[in-house]
Motif scaffolding. Structure first.
Motif, PDB file in Angstrom:
ATOM      1  N   ASP A   1     -16.904 -21.318-118.172  1.00 16.73           N
ATOM      2  CA  ASP A   1     -16.049 -20.226-118.629  1.00 16.73           C
ATOM      3  C   ASP A   1     -16.717 -18.878-118.338  1.00 16.73           C
ATOM      4  N   VAL A   2     -16.196 -18.178-117.331  1.00 15.42           N
ATOM      5  CA  VAL A   2     -16.670 -16.854-116.951  1.00 15.42           C
ATOM      6  C   VAL A   2     -15.450 -15.942-116.865  1.00 15.42           C
ATOM      7  N   LYS A   3     -15.548 -14.801-117.508  1.00 14.32           N
ATOM      8  CA  LYS A   3     -14.451 -13.837-117.451  1.00 14.32           C
ATOM      9  C   LYS A   3     -14.944 -12.589-116.712  1.00 14.32           C
TER      10      LYS A   3
ATOM     11  N   GLN B   1     -22.855 -23.325-109.957  1.00 13.40           N
ATOM     12  CA  GLN B   1     -21.433 -22.996-110.083  1.00 13.40           C
ATOM     13  C   GLN B   1     -21.252 -21.554-110.554  1.00 13.40           C
ATOM     14  N   PHE B   2     -22.087 -21.122-111.485  1.00 17.19           N
ATOM     15  CA  PHE B   2     -22.040 -19.742-111.964  1.00 17.19           C
ATOM     16  C   PHE B   2     -22.277 -18.772-110.811  1.00 17.19           C
TER      17      PHE B   2
ATOM     18  N   ASP C   1     -21.948 -19.281-107.580  1.00 11.66           N
ATOM     19  CA  ASP C   1     -20.854 -19.345-106.606  1.00 11.66           C
ATOM     20  C   ASP C   1     -19.596 -18.630-107.102  1.00 11.66           C
ATOM     21  N   THR C   2     -19.348 -18.682-108.391  1.00  7.67           N
ATOM     22  CA  THR C   2     -18.174 -18.024-108.970  1.00  7.67           C
ATOM     23  C   THR C   2     -18.323 -16.509-108.961  1.00  7.67           C
ATOM     24  N   VAL C   3     -19.516 -16.037-109.247  1.00  3.87           N
ATOM     25  CA  VAL C   3     -19.748 -14.604-109.417  1.00  3.87           C
ATOM     26  C   VAL C   3     -20.069 -13.899-108.093  1.00  3.87           C
TER      27      VAL C   3
ATOM     28  N   HIS D   1     -17.753 -11.334-106.348  1.00  2.14           N
ATOM     29  CA  HIS D   1     -17.578 -10.078-107.075  1.00  2.14           C
ATOM     30  C   HIS D   1     -18.791  -9.169-106.900  1.00  2.14           C
TER      31      HIS D   1
END
Length: 108
Positions: free
Chosen positions: A2-4, A28-29, A31-33, A36
């Motif tokens: 859960d990352v917003k 995963q963190f 790669d998600t961030v 941005h």
């Protein structure tokens, strides 16, 4: 995981809403961030107020994101819990990162 991610006064704010940033989710963190981080925009604020545990993999992910920042952009950390703050201080990363202090009530 859960990352917003949202815009806050021209800054990109990334709120990690997990209690742990460790080897199980660090990749995963990151790669998600990372998109941005690499995009055009203002400075980056990484809000870790929900994170109660940070291991070396989580710290490595945060460092990798800082290294990926384009020239001229800064990365700030805010909302460090006592345990996470301790990791940054023990590893002397508190001298590398811009940390927004948190008062005793937990507010940045």
């Amino acid at each position: 995981m859960d990352v917003k991610i949202h815009d806050e006064s021209g800054q990109i704010v990334i709120c990690m809403a997990e209690k742990r940033l460790d080897a199980a989710i660090a990749g995963q963190f990151k790669d998600t961030v990372r998109p941005h981080v690499a995009s055009e925009g203002g400075d980056l604020v990484l809000d870790l107020s929900a994170v109660e545990f940070l291991d070396s993999s989580g710290l490595g992910a945060v460092i990798a994101l800082r290294k990926a920042l384009p020239n001229g952009r800064r990365m700030y950390l805010r909302g460090l819990t006592a345990n996470v703050d301790r990791v940054f201080r023990l590893t002397r990363m508190d001298q590398i990162f811009d940390i927004i202090p948190t008062d005793e009530s937990g507010a940045a």
